[in-house]
Write a protein that holds these residues in place. Structure first.
Motif, PDB file in Angstrom:
ATOM      1  N   GLU A 164       0.996  14.372  18.384  1.00 47.60           N
ATOM      2  CA  GLU A 164       2.196  14.993  17.806  1.00 47.60           C
ATOM      3  C   GLU A 164       3.176  15.403  18.895  1.00 47.60           C
ATOM      4  O   GLU A 164       4.309  15.785  18.610  1.00 47.60           O
ATOM      5  CB  GLU A 164       1.796  16.230  16.985  1.00 47.60           C
ATOM      6  CG  GLU A 164       0.893  15.932  15.795  1.00 47.60           C
ATOM      7  CD  GLU A 164       1.605  15.156  14.703  1.00 47.60           C
ATOM      8  OE1 GLU A 164       2.852  15.062  14.751  1.00 47.60           O
ATOM      9  OE2 GLU A 164       0.919  14.621  13.803  1.00 47.60           O
ATOM     10  N   HIS A 173      -3.372   9.140  18.642  1.00 47.20           N
ATOM     11  CA  HIS A 173      -2.226   9.689  17.905  1.00 47.20           C
ATOM     12  C   HIS A 173      -1.931  11.073  18.452  1.00 47.20           C
ATOM     13  O   HIS A 173      -2.817  11.919  18.577  1.00 47.20           O
ATOM     14  CB  HIS A 173      -2.527   9.781  16.412  1.00 47.20           C
ATOM     15  CG  HIS A 173      -1.403  10.378  15.614  1.00 47.20           C
ATOM     16  ND1 HIS A 173      -1.330  11.722  15.310  1.00 47.20           N
ATOM     17  CD2 HIS A 173      -0.298   9.813  15.076  1.00 47.20           C
ATOM     18  CE1 HIS A 173      -0.226  11.955  14.610  1.00 47.20           C
ATOM     19  NE2 HIS A 173       0.419  10.814  14.462  1.00 47.20           N
ATOM     20  N   ASP A 206       2.047   5.378  13.952  1.00 48.89           N
ATOM     21  CA  ASP A 206       2.230   6.264  15.101  1.00 48.89           C
ATOM     22  C   ASP A 206       1.066   6.252  16.082  1.00 48.89           C
ATOM     23  O   ASP A 206       0.981   7.110  16.960  1.00 48.89           O
ATOM     24  CB  ASP A 206       2.471   7.699  14.615  1.00 48.89           C
ATOM     25  CG  ASP A 206       3.761   7.828  13.815  1.00 48.89           C
ATOM     26  OD1 ASP A 206       4.699   7.053  14.083  1.00 48.89           O
ATOM     27  OD2 ASP A 206       3.833   8.703  12.933  1.00 48.89           O
TER      28      ASP A 206
END
Length: 205
Positions: A65, A63, A90
């Motif tokens: 960002e 994962h 995600d």
């Protein structure tokens, strides 16, 4: 037999990575591998072959960002023979494997996403042909394959196994790599030699 289930905190650098579209800074062209070491990115010619340490292969979910300078999060499977369920929407399938990249250098191919994962998927049947439990595959980039999805597309690095090889020294640990794991004992002084016996000749009688 090498059992790899494709389906159902990262390594230390340097890292080997595949770039389908090239890096944003222009240092790495599209459809090529590169090595990232700190902030430096160097194109890597994978057509000459590199050795994958499949005994140290990890698979799991990543994962990210997408923030610059922020390392992605990983959830690793307990075994490559069993893929855990997707942790969330995600998360992307990925893997980590140390690779001998030539000249005694090692870089970890640790990457997630469609292009990297499909590369491993294509290679998996060949890994299943491992001739013994010690040999490692030397692979090379055979082609860069364009893949169209319902939404979007990517370019997958298709690897072929050139040959199965003995584990390179750079992928060995400790004594096996010629590295002393115990302090070297202090040398012991040799005892002083005894004085040579006198040689008596006829002239000395």
């Amino acid at each position: 037999m090498f059992n790899l289930d494709l389906g159902s905190t990262g390594a230390a650098g340097p890292f080997l990575a595949w770039s389908a579209i090239g890096t944003r800074d222009g240092t790495v062209p599209a459809r090529s591998f590169y090595i990232r070491d700190g902030g430096n990115k160097t194109p890597y010619d994978a057509s000459t072959g590199f050795v994958m340490d499949i005994d140290a292969l990890k698979t799991g979910w990543q994962h990210s960002e997408g923030a610059v300078g922020v390392a992605p999060s990983w959830k690793w499977n307990e075994s490559v023979s069993q893929m855990m369920g997707k942790p969330g929407d995600d998360w992307k399938k990925g893997f980590s494997v140390p690779c001998a990249t030539g000249g005694g250098a090692v870089a970890t191919w640790e990457q997630a996403g469609a292009s990297a994962w499909q590369s491993l998927e294509a290679l998996a049947p060949l890994l299943g042909q491992r001739p013994d439990a010690k040999s490692l595959p030397m692979v090379r980039l055979q082609e860069a394959k364009f893949v169209q999805f319902t939404k979007g597309s990517t370019v997958v690095p298709i690897l072929e196994i050139v040959k199965w090889v003995d584990r390179p020294d750079c992928l060995k640990d400790g004594v096996a790599a010629g590295i002393a794991t115990e302090p070297t004992p202090a040398p012991v002084a040799a005892p002083a030699a005894a004085p040579a016996a006198a040689v008596i000749t006829d002239a000395e009688f």
